[in-house]
Motif scaffolding. Sequence first.
Motif, mmCIF file in Angstrom:
data_model
loop_
_atom_site.group_PDB
_atom_site.id
_atom_site.type_symbol
_atom_site.label_atom_id
_atom_site.label_comp_id
_atom_site.label_asym_id
_atom_site.label_seq_id
_atom_site.Cartn_x
_atom_site.Cartn_y
_atom_site.Cartn_z
ATOM 1 N N PRO A 188 0.861 -1.018 0.139
ATOM 2 C CA PRO A 188 0.175 -0.041 -0.115
ATOM 3 C C PRO A 188 0.787 1.383 0.082
ATOM 4 O O PRO A 188 2.058 1.270 0.480
ATOM 5 C CB PRO A 188 -1.024 -0.318 1.273
ATOM 6 N N LEU A 189 0.247 2.357 -0.411
ATOM 7 C CA LEU A 189 0.878 3.362 -0.494
ATOM 8 C C LEU A 189 0.946 4.211 1.051
ATOM 9 O O LEU A 189 1.693 5.206 1.014
ATOM 10 C CB LEU A 189 0.274 4.852 -1.265
ATOM 11 N N ASP A 190 0.552 3.450 1.903
ATOM 12 C CA ASP A 190 0.964 3.791 3.307
ATOM 13 C C ASP A 190 2.242 3.856 3.583
ATOM 14 O O ASP A 190 2.808 4.671 4.551
ATOM 15 C CB ASP A 190 0.092 3.129 4.389
ATOM 16 N N PHE A 191 3.202 3.320 2.979
ATOM 17 C CA PHE A 191 4.527 3.149 3.134
ATOM 18 C C PHE A 191 5.244 4.209 2.541
ATOM 19 O O PHE A 191 6.524 4.629 2.691
ATOM 20 C CB PHE A 191 5.102 1.785 2.814
ATOM 21 N N LEU A 192 4.367 5.011 2.027
ATOM 22 C CA LEU A 192 5.229 6.222 1.336
ATOM 23 C C LEU A 192 4.420 7.651 1.850
ATOM 24 O O LEU A 192 3.238 7.789 1.246
ATOM 25 C CB LEU A 192 4.878 6.424 -0.374
ATOM 26 N N PRO A 193 4.821 8.049 2.809
ATOM 27 C CA PRO A 193 4.123 8.973 3.744
ATOM 28 C C PRO A 193 3.819 10.116 2.999
ATOM 29 O O PRO A 193 2.663 10.963 3.270
ATOM 30 C CB PRO A 193 5.115 9.301 4.892
ATOM 31 N N ALA A 194 4.458 10.646 2.041
ATOM 32 C CA ALA A 194 4.192 11.813 1.048
ATOM 33 C C ALA A 194 2.862 11.361 0.279
ATOM 34 O O ALA A 194 2.264 12.576 -0.138
ATOM 35 C CB ALA A 194 5.295 12.257 0.423
ATOM 36 N N LEU A 195 2.443 10.298 0.109
ATOM 37 C CA LEU A 195 1.301 10.000 -0.696
ATOM 38 C C LEU A 195 0.254 9.169 0.256
ATOM 39 O O LEU A 195 -0.665 8.423 -0.465
ATOM 40 C CB LEU A 195 1.709 8.967 -1.916
ATOM 41 N N LYS A 196 0.355 9.328 1.411
ATOM 42 C CA LYS A 196 -0.511 8.506 2.098
ATOM 43 C C LYS A 196 -1.977 9.058 2.162
ATOM 44 O O LYS A 196 -2.120 10.259 2.248
ATOM 45 C CB LYS A 196 -0.033 8.618 3.857
ATOM 46 N N GLY A 197 -2.887 7.940 1.952
ATOM 47 C CA GLY A 197 -4.268 8.438 1.724
ATOM 48 C C GLY A 197 -5.139 7.362 1.444
ATOM 49 O O GLY A 197 -5.313 6.391 2.219
ATOM 50 N N ASP A 198 -5.765 7.442 0.233
ATOM 51 C CA ASP A 198 -6.973 6.405 0.002
ATOM 52 C C ASP A 198 -6.912 6.041 -1.458
ATOM 53 O O ASP A 198 -6.414 6.811 -2.121
ATOM 54 C CB ASP A 198 -8.290 6.733 0.615
ATOM 55 N N TYR A 199 -7.553 5.152 -1.673
ATOM 56 C CA TYR A 199 -7.878 4.734 -3.213
ATOM 57 C C TYR A 199 -9.250 4.182 -3.291
ATOM 58 O O TYR A 199 -9.780 3.469 -2.380
ATOM 59 C CB TYR A 199 -6.883 3.737 -3.612
ATOM 60 N N PHE A 200 -10.026 4.538 -4.487
ATOM 61 C CA PHE A 200 -11.178 3.599 -4.741
ATOM 62 C C PHE A 200 -11.337 3.370 -6.240
ATOM 63 O O PHE A 200 -10.982 4.650 -6.842
ATOM 64 C CB PHE A 200 -12.328 4.325 -3.847
ATOM 65 N N ARG A 201 -12.041 2.856 -6.871
ATOM 66 C CA ARG A 201 -12.529 2.724 -8.069
ATOM 67 C C ARG A 201 -13.920 2.985 -8.334
ATOM 68 O O ARG A 201 -14.657 2.981 -7.506
ATOM 69 C CB ARG A 201 -12.367 1.269 -8.566
ATOM 70 N N LEU A 202 -13.960 3.945 -9.187
ATOM 71 C CA LEU A 202 -15.305 4.566 -9.667
ATOM 72 C C LEU A 202 -15.894 3.997 -11.004
ATOM 73 O O LEU A 202 -15.276 4.602 -12.019
ATOM 74 C CB LEU A 202 -15.255 6.178 -9.469
ATOM 75 N N ASP A 203 -16.957 3.234 -11.085
ATOM 76 C CA ASP A 203 -17.436 3.036 -12.338
ATOM 77 C C ASP A 203 -18.479 3.964 -12.450
ATOM 78 O O ASP A 203 -19.595 4.195 -12.210
ATOM 79 C CB ASP A 203 -18.092 1.794 -12.031
ATOM 80 N N SER A 204 -18.267 4.702 -13.741
ATOM 81 C CA SER A 204 -18.881 5.920 -14.115
ATOM 82 C C SER A 204 -20.009 5.230 -15.175
ATOM 83 O O SER A 204 -20.002 4.851 -16.295
ATOM 84 C CB SER A 204 -18.167 6.786 -15.037
ATOM 85 N N ASN A 205 -21.417 5.686 -14.740
ATOM 86 C CA ASN A 205 -22.419 5.305 -15.478
ATOM 87 C C ASN A 205 -22.521 6.349 -16.637
ATOM 88 O O ASN A 205 -23.262 6.218 -17.748
ATOM 89 C CB ASN A 205 -23.656 5.553 -14.557
ATOM 90 N N THR A 206 -22.036 7.608 -16.450
ATOM 91 C CA THR A 206 -22.143 8.558 -17.373
ATOM 92 C C THR A 206 -21.375 8.461 -18.343
ATOM 93 O O THR A 206 -21.572 8.567 -19.814
ATOM 94 C CB THR A 206 -21.834 10.069 -16.996
ATOM 95 N N VAL A 207 -20.088 7.904 -18.333
ATOM 96 C CA VAL A 207 -18.915 7.676 -19.478
ATOM 97 C C VAL A 207 -19.104 6.103 -19.974
ATOM 98 O O VAL A 207 -18.853 5.969 -20.884
ATOM 99 C CB VAL A 207 -17.439 8.035 -18.851
ATOM 100 N N GLY A 208 -19.451 5.369 -18.976
ATOM 101 C CA GLY A 208 -19.475 3.875 -19.466
ATOM 102 C C GLY A 208 -18.215 3.306 -19.010
ATOM 103 O O GLY A 208 -17.649 2.308 -19.749
ATOM 104 N N ARG A 209 -17.389 3.881 -18.381
ATOM 105 C CA ARG A 209 -16.039 3.247 -18.015
ATOM 106 C C ARG A 209 -15.710 3.606 -16.608
ATOM 107 O O ARG A 209 -16.293 4.363 -16.050
ATOM 108 C CB ARG A 209 -14.893 3.930 -18.927
ATOM 109 N N SER A 210 -14.374 2.882 -16.323
ATOM 110 C CA SER A 210 -14.319 3.082 -14.817
ATOM 111 C C SER A 210 -12.822 3.971 -14.537
ATOM 112 O O SER A 210 -11.887 3.833 -15.701
ATOM 113 C CB SER A 210 -13.839 1.445 -14.190
#
Length: 305
Positions: free
Chosen positions: A38-60
Motif C-alpha cells: 500500500p501507499l501507506d509506506f510512502l508517507p508523502a502519498l498517504k491517503g486512500d484509493y477507490f475505483r469509480l465505475d461511471s454510469n455517465t461515461v460508461g468506463r471505470s
Amino acid sequence: MTNRLLATLLTLILTTGLSACDNHHLSGPAGKQDQQVPLDFLPALKGDYFRLDSNTVGRSYHIYVRYPGGYRDNPEQQYPVIYLLDGDSMFPILAANHLFLHYDDKIPEAIVVGIAYGAFDPAINMRDIDFSTPAKDRERSGGVALFHQFLERELLPAVESRYRADPQRRILYGQSRGGFMVLYSAFNHPDLFWGRIAGNPSFLPDMEQFFATPAPSTRDDLVLAISSGSADRFQARGERARQWYDYWKEKGDAPWEIHFNTIEGGTHAADSPATYRFGLRQLFSDEIETARRAAERASSASTQH
C-alpha cells in the motif's frame, strides 16, 4: 562423492529458503502472490484509493487520494481539494510535491485527488476522448461533455461524501490535453471549480470556443492560471496561450481572475510541478502571506528570548 552430495543439498536448502523469504516479502503476511504494497509506506502519498465505475461515461476510473498532513488529527477541519487530470502520471508527481510546497512556500495543505485510467495503453487510457470536443480529423475525440458530467455528478459527490472536502474551494489541474479540459470547464461550467490551472494547454480542436462568451457565473472569486514553457516542443501552443491571454486581458470582462506565466526553459511536460506551484501561489496568495508573517513574528519572538 558424499561431500559433493552434501554440498548440493546445502545449496538447494539455501536457495529454497531465500526464495521463500523473497516470496513472503512480496506477497505479505497472508502469503498471497497478488498482495500489493500500500501507499501507506510512502508517507508523502498517504491517503486512500477507490475505483469509480461511471454510469455517465460508461468506463471505470481509478481514484487516488492524498491526505493533508495532520488530516487524522484535525477531525473538524475542511480542506481545499485539488483534482488532477491524468492522475496516472500527475498524481505521484504533484501529490507528493505538495508536501514541499506546504513546507517551503506556505501553500495550505489540501486533499489531492488523482483521476487515473490505470494504464497508458490507448485501449485503456481514453484521455484523447475525455479531453476534447468533436473533431473530424481525429480518430478519437468528442467526450469532454460527458467527462465533465462525470466530474460534476459522480466524482465530486463521491469525494465530498467520503472526505472533509471544502466544496467552495475545488481546484482542477490539467496538462496539455488536460489543459484543454480545464479551459472547457472554465468556459462552460465556471462556478464548479474555484480555481483552475492549465499547463501548456492544447487549444485544439475548435480554438474559437475559448474566445466566445463564457457561461454565466454567480461567483466573483474564480481564478484561472495558465503557464507555458518557453522550450515546449509544441511552440504553437505557447503562441496560442499568449494570444488567448492578451485577448481576455484587454477585454477585461472574464468571469475569472486570469494569471499567465512563461516558464523560461520549460518543456512540454517535465515542468508540470512548476505550473502546479505557480497556480497554487496565485490561488492561495493571501494565505501564503499570512503564514509568512506569522512565521516571521514567531522567529522574531524566539530570538528575543
